[in-house]
Write a protein that holds these residues in place. Sequence first.
Motif, PDB file in Angstrom:
ATOM      1  N   PHE A 140       0.859  -1.418  -0.147  1.00 37.03           N
ATOM      2  CA  PHE A 140      -0.013   0.023  -0.053  1.00 37.03           C
ATOM      3  C   PHE A 140       0.896   1.256  -0.009  1.00 37.03           C
ATOM      4  O   PHE A 140       0.629   2.183  -0.808  1.00 37.03           O
ATOM      5  N   ARG A 141       1.863   1.685   0.792  1.00 33.87           N
ATOM      6  CA  ARG A 141       2.467   2.935   0.925  1.00 33.87           C
ATOM      7  C   ARG A 141       3.924   2.602   1.359  1.00 33.87           C
ATOM      8  O   ARG A 141       4.197   1.573   2.285  1.00 33.87           O
ATOM      9  N   SER A 198      -0.095  -1.707  -4.815  1.00 33.60           N
ATOM     10  CA  SER A 198      -1.536  -1.440  -4.371  1.00 33.60           C
ATOM     11  C   SER A 198      -2.428  -1.958  -5.284  1.00 33.60           C
ATOM     12  O   SER A 198      -1.946  -2.280  -6.419  1.00 33.60           O
TER      13      SER A 198
END
Length: 121
Positions: free
Chosen positions: A25-26, A44
Amino acid sequence: MTIVYEISDDLNKADIKNLGQAFPFRIPPSSLVKYQDKALIAISEVLENPTEHGSNIYNEMSVQIQVKICYPIGDQVNTDAFEQSIASFFMQKNWLRQTNNGHYIDESGHAEIDLFFKRRI
């Protein structure tokens, strides 16, 4: 476990040259300090669709993922060679590479690119 966790784990185990770490995701801001000479990746999920529309049979999904690559500031990583290694990793796992919009500079001065891959699962 979602597919982004599995892919991140596989990338971290793949021993790809110049890869600091892959994250689901990040990318945590602290990692930009920790890996100042390596590329970082965030995976993602972008899109998930059934492969057969208008049918009562539901047996397969098409998934598209985004692979955000964040390069260190400076010229420590050969972007072309690194992106080739990442694309090769995904293609060996039966992911199809999709089009991208090229490199850009984020607000902190790091060069980045968003690669997209698609696969039926």
